[in-house]
Scaffold this motif. Structure first.
Motif, PDB file in Angstrom:
ATOM      1  N   VAL A  52     -58.942  21.966 -81.455  1.00 22.54           N
ATOM      2  CA  VAL A  52     -58.080  22.006 -82.633  1.00 22.54           C
ATOM      3  C   VAL A  52     -56.791  21.231 -82.371  1.00 22.54           C
ATOM      4  O   VAL A  52     -56.331  20.455 -83.211  1.00 22.54           O
ATOM      5  N   ASP A  58     -53.666  19.179 -84.907  1.00 20.43           N
ATOM      6  CA  ASP A  58     -53.150  20.227 -85.787  1.00 20.43           C
ATOM      7  C   ASP A  58     -51.975  20.939 -85.114  1.00 20.43           C
ATOM      8  O   ASP A  58     -52.026  22.129 -84.789  1.00 20.43           O
ATOM      9  N   ASN A 110     -46.001  34.341 -85.569  1.00 19.24           N
ATOM     10  CA  ASN A 110     -46.933  33.716 -86.514  1.00 19.24           C
ATOM     11  C   ASN A 110     -46.839  34.383 -87.890  1.00 19.24           C
ATOM     12  O   ASN A 110     -47.752  34.234 -88.713  1.00 19.24           O
ATOM     13  N   SER A 116     -45.335  28.854 -91.161  1.00 18.62           N
ATOM     14  CA  SER A 116     -45.980  27.844 -92.001  1.00 18.62           C
ATOM     15  C   SER A 116     -47.092  28.399 -92.876  1.00 18.62           C
ATOM     16  O   SER A 116     -47.949  27.650 -93.338  1.00 18.62           O
ATOM     17  N   HIS A 118     -49.710  30.886 -92.682  1.00 18.41           N
ATOM     18  CA  HIS A 118     -50.845  31.757 -92.362  1.00 18.41           C
ATOM     19  C   HIS A 118     -50.861  32.060 -90.875  1.00 18.41           C
ATOM     20  O   HIS A 118     -50.234  31.373 -90.062  1.00 18.41           O
ATOM     21  N   PRO A 120     -53.010  31.854 -88.296  1.00 19.08           N
ATOM     22  CA  PRO A 120     -53.464  31.015 -87.181  1.00 19.08           C
ATOM     23  C   PRO A 120     -52.396  30.079 -86.622  1.00 19.08           C
ATOM     24  O   PRO A 120     -52.551  29.590 -85.499  1.00 19.08           O
ATOM     25  N   ASP A 121     -51.333  29.812 -87.370  1.00 11.44           N
ATOM     26  CA  ASP A 121     -50.295  28.902 -86.891  1.00 11.44           C
ATOM     27  C   ASP A 121     -49.249  29.671 -86.095  1.00 11.44           C
ATOM     28  O   ASP A 121     -48.532  30.514 -86.650  1.00 11.44           O
ATOM     29  N   HIS A 143     -52.038  25.229 -84.560  1.00 12.24           N
ATOM     30  CA  HIS A 143     -53.082  26.056 -85.176  1.00 12.24           C
ATOM     31  C   HIS A 143     -53.982  26.582 -84.061  1.00 12.24           C
ATOM     32  O   HIS A 143     -54.591  25.807 -83.327  1.00 12.24           O
ATOM     33  N   GLN A 144     -54.074  27.905 -83.962  1.00 13.53           N
ATOM     34  CA  GLN A 144     -54.872  28.520 -82.902  1.00 13.53           C
ATOM     35  C   GLN A 144     -56.351  28.577 -83.303  1.00 13.53           C
ATOM     36  O   GLN A 144     -56.693  28.725 -84.480  1.00 13.53           O
ATOM     37  N   TRP A 152     -61.200  32.829 -89.963  1.00 18.55           N
ATOM     38  CA  TRP A 152     -60.390  32.044 -90.897  1.00 18.55           C
ATOM     39  C   TRP A 152     -61.220  31.779 -92.149  1.00 18.55           C
ATOM     40  O   TRP A 152     -62.242  31.129 -92.097  1.00 18.55           O
ATOM     41  N   ASN A 346     -54.553  33.270 -96.094  1.00 21.34           N
ATOM     42  CA  ASN A 346     -55.304  32.549 -95.060  1.00 21.34           C
ATOM     43  C   ASN A 346     -55.616  31.100 -95.420  1.00 21.34           C
ATOM     44  O   ASN A 346     -55.564  30.213 -94.577  1.00 21.34           O
ATOM     45  N   GLN A 349     -53.644  26.302 -97.714  1.00 19.35           N
ATOM     46  CA  GLN A 349     -53.693  24.843 -97.841  1.00 19.35           C
ATOM     47  C   GLN A 349     -54.496  24.402 -99.061  1.00 19.35           C
ATOM     48  O   GLN A 349     -54.257  23.309 -99.591  1.00 19.35           O
TER      49      GLN A 349
END
Length: 563
Positions: A52, A58, A110, A116, A118, A120-121, A143-144, A152, A346, A349
């Motif tokens: 990722v 990302d 996070n 940012s 959600h 995962p970031d 982004h994890q 996700w 989630n 985007q």
């Protein structure tokens, strides 16, 4: 002139005001700060554990002054990350005042409403000290690969489903990792080694930026970057204000209808009001927050409002905190662009990327030579595959593959290129090497770019097979099925999205999770970008070149372009 000359002439300086007042010295210092952010980004990419970050870009790295103003970003960072990071740093400083930080401290969070948008970031922030004095801050967002909770996905109903939420917390305490936080993370993650590895890569990126900032301050013999930062931000602000002042005063409106959900239609409405050298972007009238995960927190709304405006109005000046001071963004609380906690976010985007389309539609009549047609990657189409390997270890693979970019006023759109985000499509060989997937086909789709005087960028088709031994989950984030990317000024639409599983679209959940079994074949057709201008006015030689290259078919060349 090189930076060595700057170092020699700056030896007697102590505040940095002399550098700020010298245009040449300022330009050199500004370039050096950007290079520091770029070196931090290189460190993060090369020490990261997950594709990722390593393959798909990302992430972002930003350098801040003592007050928390962003003064330099890495060159190809994610736009939403770059702008939201200063907002996150402000949250950190409310949680822990600047005087409470110590050398070796690193903090993370996070929280979607602070960062940012959600879970995962993950944002990682570290102070930079020189001789026990605070010099500035270094930050990154990445982004994890996994954040726990549900996979996700776009069909969650609450942020509590979407993973573990970390409030502003010390990750490193004066050089010592906080074992309890790392233990809690590992206990909640499907792939703890990748996630913790990427977090430590972010720590390394901050350390690199900090080291280089101290070296630069020593070289210039300055107490800090405050004076330089003030001048850099002022120049960025002035450049943006000049660009805004060139737009005729008035209010310009548009709306953009999305595929949405069958029971929850989504319409974005915008009014852009220009008054001298300032503008207000107001989303009043936009759809209320929805029950699924397409809601967009205000930080993300601001970021993907300001970034497309920067691209259209002032693309040359490097972005700093000053770039957006003349822009005010409004979105009523409780709408899809400013949801209340604990709304699901989630897949923010899918809506946030469409703000560029809506804004450009509003401004196209007064900026005919400065805005692009709608892009096939606005929003990005994502597919996430997760499940067990042969040895029962978990894998998660995110396909960062893109549709075509919208045509520009004077150039064709770029094929298979992400906008307004700039995530990169990693090598398919890496996907096959890191997950039980086989990619059978990845190729551009002829005629997928919208016809026009300038053609939209082509979309692409990807065909892959699941090789995992057991059942897996396929999570899709798909838009532009019912409403393909539209053209501008008479340009035609790009091709729509299409997803089939084993040759059929029946039963495929386009915004949510699907069963994915060993041997299943997934085919995704990524949309093309819209065209710009009348197709009959396209240069004949360009049409023939497109046909020869296989980008446009003979039939389309005659029927659409009149060749």
């Amino acid at each position: 002139m090189g930076t060595q000359g700057l170092s020699v002439s700056a030896k007697a300086r102590t505040t940095g005001k002399e550098i700020a007042a010298d245009p040449i010295a300022l330009e050199v210092a500004w370039s050096r700060l950007t290079a520091i952010a770029d070196e931090a980004a290189t460190t993060l990419a090369r020490t990261s554990f997950s594709p990722v970050v390593r393959e798909s870009n990302d992430f972002s790295c930003v350098v801040f002054d003592r007050a928390g103003n962003a003064i330099a970003e890495n060159t190809i960072g994610i736009p939403s990350f770059n702008m939201t990071m200063s907002r996150t740093l402000a949250h950190f400083l409310r949680w822990r005042p600047a005087e409470a930080w110590r050398p070796g401290d690193v903090a993370c969070t996070n929280d979607p409403w602070m960062t940012s948008g959600h879970l995962p970031d993950m944002t990682v922030i570290a102070p930079v000290f020189r001789d026990a004095q605070l010099l500035g801050w270094a930050g990154s967002i990445a982004h994890q690969a996994d954040i726990g909770g549900t996979l996700w996905a776009a069909d969650t109903r609450s942020v509590f489903e979407e993973g573990i939420r970390i409030p502003p917390t010390l990750l490193i305490d004066q050089g010592r990792p906080v074992a309890l936080l790392l233990d809690v993370l590992r206990a909640n993650l499907r792939m703890p080694d990748q996630v913790v590895g990427d977090l430590m890569a972010q720590v390394s990126a901050g350390a690199t930026a900090g080291l280089r900032l101290v070296e630069l301050a020593d070289e210039l013999d300055i107490e800090g970057f405050d004076a330089i930062s003030e001048e850099i931000c002022a120049r960025s602000e002035a450049a943006m204000r000049r660009a805004v002042a060139a737009i005729p005063d008035g209010t310009y409106t548009a709306e953009h209808e999305m595929d949405g959900w069958p029971d929850e239609p989504i319409v974005l409405r915008v009014a852009v009001t220009v008054d001298g050298d300032a503008l207000v972007v107001d989303y009043d009238g936009t759809t209320p927050e929805v029950t699924r995960a397409l809601n967009v927190v205000m930080n993300y709304t601001e970021a993907y409002t300001c970034y497309p405006l920067k691209c259209a109005l002032d693309p040359e000046t490097p972005r700093t905190e000053g770039s957006y001071r003349c822009i005010e963004v409004r979105a009523p609380e409780g709408t899809i662009l400013n949801p209340r906690h604990p709304a699901p976010v989630n897949a923010r985007q899918l809506v946030g990327h469409c703000l560029s389309t809506t804004i450009y539609k509003a401004l196209a009549p007064v900026l005919p030579g400065q805005v692009i047609a709608e892009s096939g990657s606005a929003p990005t189409l994502r597919a996430v595959v997760s499940g067990p390997r042969d040895d029962d270890r978990r894998f998660t693979s995110i396909l960062f593959i893109n549709g075509g970019m919208g045509a520009r006023p004077t150039l064709d759109g770029l094929a298979a290129t992400c906008f307004p985000s700039n995530v990169i499509c990693g090598a398919m060989e890496i996907i096959e090497a890191t997950a039980p997937l086989r990619v059978w086909r990845k190729e551009l789709i002829p005629d997928s770019g919208g016809a026009g005087r300038f053609r939209g960028g082509l979309g692409q088709v990807v065909d892959l097979e699941l090789l995992a031994p057991g059942d897996c989950t396929l999570s899709l984030f798909v838009e532009h099925v019912e409403r393909p990317p539209q053209g501008l000024d008479g340009g035609g639409p790009g091709s729509p999205s299409e997803v089939t599983l084993n040759g059929s679209a029946d039963g495929v959940v386009l915004k949510g999770q699907n069963a994915f079994r060993s041997g299943d074949r997934l085919t995704i057709r990524y949309p093309g970008g819209g065209g710009h201008g009348d197709p009959r006015e396209r240069d004949r030689a360009a049409v023939r070149a497109d046909v020869q290259a296989g980008l446009v078919t003979e039939a389309a060349a005659h029927e659409v372009y009149g060749l």
